[in-house]
Design a protein around this motif. Structure first.
Motif, PDB file in Angstrom:
ATOM      1  N   PRO A 100     -10.415  -8.058  -5.029  1.00 57.72           N
ATOM      2  CA  PRO A 100      -9.367  -7.165  -4.522  1.00 57.72           C
ATOM      3  C   PRO A 100      -8.858  -7.570  -3.135  1.00 57.72           C
ATOM      4  N   LYS A 101      -9.753  -7.953  -2.234  1.00 55.35           N
ATOM      5  CA  LYS A 101      -9.311  -8.356  -0.892  1.00 55.35           C
ATOM      6  C   LYS A 101      -8.480  -9.637  -0.947  1.00 55.35           C
ATOM      7  N   GLU A 102      -8.866 -10.581  -1.786  1.00 54.16           N
ATOM      8  CA  GLU A 102      -8.057 -11.794  -1.963  1.00 54.16           C
ATOM      9  C   GLU A 102      -6.705 -11.449  -2.587  1.00 54.16           C
ATOM     10  N   SER A 103      -6.703 -10.469  -3.475  1.00 55.18           N
ATOM     11  CA  SER A 103      -5.455 -10.014  -4.098  1.00 55.18           C
ATOM     12  C   SER A 103      -4.520  -9.437  -3.044  1.00 55.18           C
ATOM     13  N   TRP A 104      -5.079  -8.649  -2.132  1.00 55.80           N
ATOM     14  CA  TRP A 104      -4.285  -8.060  -1.056  1.00 55.80           C
ATOM     15  C   TRP A 104      -3.663  -9.158  -0.187  1.00 55.80           C
ATOM     16  N   VAL A 105      -4.436 -10.190   0.112  1.00 60.72           N
ATOM     17  CA  VAL A 105      -3.924 -11.316   0.894  1.00 60.72           C
ATOM     18  C   VAL A 105      -2.784 -11.997   0.150  1.00 60.72           C
ATOM     19  N   LEU A 106      -2.961 -12.224  -1.152  1.00 59.58           N
ATOM     20  CA  LEU A 106      -1.889 -12.830  -1.952  1.00 59.58           C
ATOM     21  C   LEU A 106      -0.617 -11.993  -1.871  1.00 59.58           C
ATOM     22  N   LEU A 107      -0.742 -10.681  -2.011  1.00 67.09           N
ATOM     23  CA  LEU A 107       0.431  -9.798  -1.968  1.00 67.09           C
ATOM     24  C   LEU A 107       1.116  -9.843  -0.603  1.00 67.09           C
ATOM     25  N   GLN A 108       0.352 -10.033   0.460  1.00 66.36           N
ATOM     26  CA  GLN A 108       0.938 -10.137   1.796  1.00 66.36           C
ATOM     27  C   GLN A 108       1.619 -11.485   1.994  1.00 66.36           C
ATOM     28  N   GLN A 109       1.012 -12.530   1.479  1.00 63.66           N
ATOM     29  CA  GLN A 109       1.555 -13.875   1.666  1.00 63.66           C
ATOM     30  C   GLN A 109       2.708 -14.181   0.711  1.00 63.66           C
ATOM     31  N   GLN A 110       2.686 -13.576  -0.465  1.00 64.95           N
ATOM     32  CA  GLN A 110       3.742 -13.783  -1.463  1.00 64.95           C
ATOM     33  C   GLN A 110       4.251 -12.413  -1.922  1.00 64.95           C
ATOM     34  N   PRO A 111       5.084 -11.759  -1.117  1.00 62.41           N
ATOM     35  CA  PRO A 111       5.511 -10.392  -1.424  1.00 62.41           C
ATOM     36  C   PRO A 111       6.333 -10.246  -2.707  1.00 62.41           C
ATOM     37  N   ASP A 112       6.794 -11.357  -3.277  1.00 61.11           N
ATOM     38  CA  ASP A 112       7.524 -11.265  -4.541  1.00 61.11           C
ATOM     39  C   ASP A 112       6.583 -11.198  -5.747  1.00 61.11           C
ATOM     40  N   THR A 113       5.270 -11.295  -5.512  1.00 62.32           N
ATOM     41  CA  THR A 113       4.285 -11.216  -6.596  1.00 62.32           C
ATOM     42  C   THR A 113       4.413  -9.869  -7.300  1.00 62.32           C
ATOM     43  N   LEU A 114       4.448  -9.907  -8.627  1.00 55.24           N
ATOM     44  CA  LEU A 114       4.453  -8.663  -9.403  1.00 55.24           C
ATOM     45  C   LEU A 114       3.013  -8.199  -9.563  1.00 55.24           C
ATOM     46  N   LEU A 115       2.722  -7.019  -9.059  1.00 48.08           N
ATOM     47  CA  LEU A 115       1.401  -6.399  -9.202  1.00 48.08           C
ATOM     48  C   LEU A 115       1.462  -5.524 -10.442  1.00 48.08           C
ATOM     49  N   ILE A 116       0.792  -5.963 -11.501  1.00 49.77           N
ATOM     50  CA  ILE A 116       0.923  -5.315 -12.814  1.00 49.77           C
ATOM     51  C   ILE A 116      -0.352  -4.573 -13.174  1.00 49.77           C
ATOM     52  N   ASP A 117      -0.194  -3.266 -13.351  1.00 47.97           N
ATOM     53  CA  ASP A 117      -1.265  -2.376 -13.776  1.00 47.97           C
ATOM     54  C   ASP A 117      -1.249  -2.346 -15.297  1.00 47.97           C
ATOM     55  N   VAL A 118      -2.283  -2.903 -15.947  1.00 53.00           N
ATOM     56  CA  VAL A 118      -2.296  -2.964 -17.413  1.00 53.00           C
ATOM     57  C   VAL A 118      -3.011  -1.770 -18.038  1.00 53.00           C
ATOM     58  N   ARG A 119      -3.414  -0.798 -17.217  1.00 54.00           N
ATOM     59  CA  ARG A 119      -4.045   0.407 -17.761  1.00 54.00           C
ATOM     60  C   ARG A 119      -3.006   1.268 -18.476  1.00 54.00           C
ATOM     61  N   MET A 120      -3.491   2.218 -19.257  1.00 51.87           N
ATOM     62  CA  MET A 120      -2.588   3.169 -19.892  1.00 51.87           C
ATOM     63  C   MET A 120      -1.869   3.969 -18.806  1.00 51.87           C
ATOM     64  N   GLU A 121      -0.678   4.416 -19.107  1.00 54.65           N
ATOM     65  CA  GLU A 121       0.130   5.141 -18.124  1.00 54.65           C
ATOM     66  C   GLU A 121      -0.612   6.344 -17.556  1.00 54.65           C
ATOM     67  N   ILE A 122      -1.319   7.073 -18.390  1.00 52.81           N
ATOM     68  CA  ILE A 122      -2.026   8.277 -17.941  1.00 52.81           C
ATOM     69  C   ILE A 122      -3.124   7.931 -16.927  1.00 52.81           C
ATOM     70  N   GLU A 123      -3.791   6.783 -17.125  1.00 56.47           N
ATOM     71  CA  GLU A 123      -4.815   6.348 -16.160  1.00 56.47           C
ATOM     72  C   GLU A 123      -4.192   6.093 -14.794  1.00 56.47           C
ATOM     73  N   SER A 124      -3.088   5.395 -14.816  1.00 56.90           N
ATOM     74  CA  SER A 124      -2.402   5.062 -13.575  1.00 56.90           C
ATOM     75  C   SER A 124      -1.947   6.322 -12.845  1.00 56.90           C
ATOM     76  N   MET A 125      -1.418   7.268 -13.590  1.00 60.53           N
ATOM     77  CA  MET A 125      -0.896   8.493 -12.988  1.00 60.53           C
ATOM     78  C   MET A 125      -2.003   9.356 -12.382  1.00 60.53           C
ATOM     79  N   TYR A 126      -3.077   9.569 -13.125  1.00 62.63           N
ATOM     80  CA  TYR A 126      -4.087  10.531 -12.698  1.00 62.63           C
ATOM     81  C   TYR A 126      -5.207   9.941 -11.840  1.00 62.63           C
ATOM     82  N   VAL A 127      -5.528   8.668 -12.030  1.00 62.23           N
ATOM     83  CA  VAL A 127      -6.603   8.056 -11.260  1.00 62.23           C
ATOM     84  C   VAL A 127      -6.055   7.470  -9.969  1.00 62.23           C
TER      85      VAL A 127
END
Length: 131
Positions: free
Chosen positions: A6-33
């Protein structure tokens, strides 16, 4: 496909802000968790079938990436299990910059069967929101 903490992922998102961060969980998981800031929910599978449709998933990601096979994609799920399968499918479909977030958003279970206590995005204190 490359695995990142996760920390390396955060660094990637900062260094390459065009990166698509894709949540593959079900929509309900994303909304409630909850989910990381700016995550795009493209479920690997949905309720009630709970069966992945790899073709539909690849097509949805391709639309989000504007059909650019070299667009950086960072996938995550609850604990890193679903996202590794989804990332492998994208890699096989020709996407060249596919990253999987190890331990996912909530991380692995501890001895008391609780998440977000050992590892994961939330455990690492990275920015997230909850509906």
């Amino acid at each position: 496909m490359r695995n990142l903490s996760p920390k390396e992922s955060w660094v990637l998102l900062q260094q390459q802000p065009d990166t698509l961060l894709i949540d593959v969980r079900m929509e309900i998981e994303s909304m409630y968790v909850g989910c990381p800031l700016d995550a795009l929910n493209i479920p690997w599978y949905e309720y009630p079938d709970l069966v992945p449709d790899a073709g539909q998933f690849v097509a949805a990601v391709a639309r989000a990436a504007k059909a650019q096979l070299d667009h950086p994609l960072l996938l995550f799920c609850r604990n890193g299990m679903r996202s590794v399968d989804a990332a492998a499918v994208l890699d096989a479909a020709g996407f060249s910059q596919v990253f999987n977030m190890l331990h996912g958003f909530e991380g692995d279970l501890n001895d008391a069967f609780q998440r977000s206590c050992r590892n994961g995005w939330r455990f690492d204190g990275l920015p997230w929101v909850q509906m």
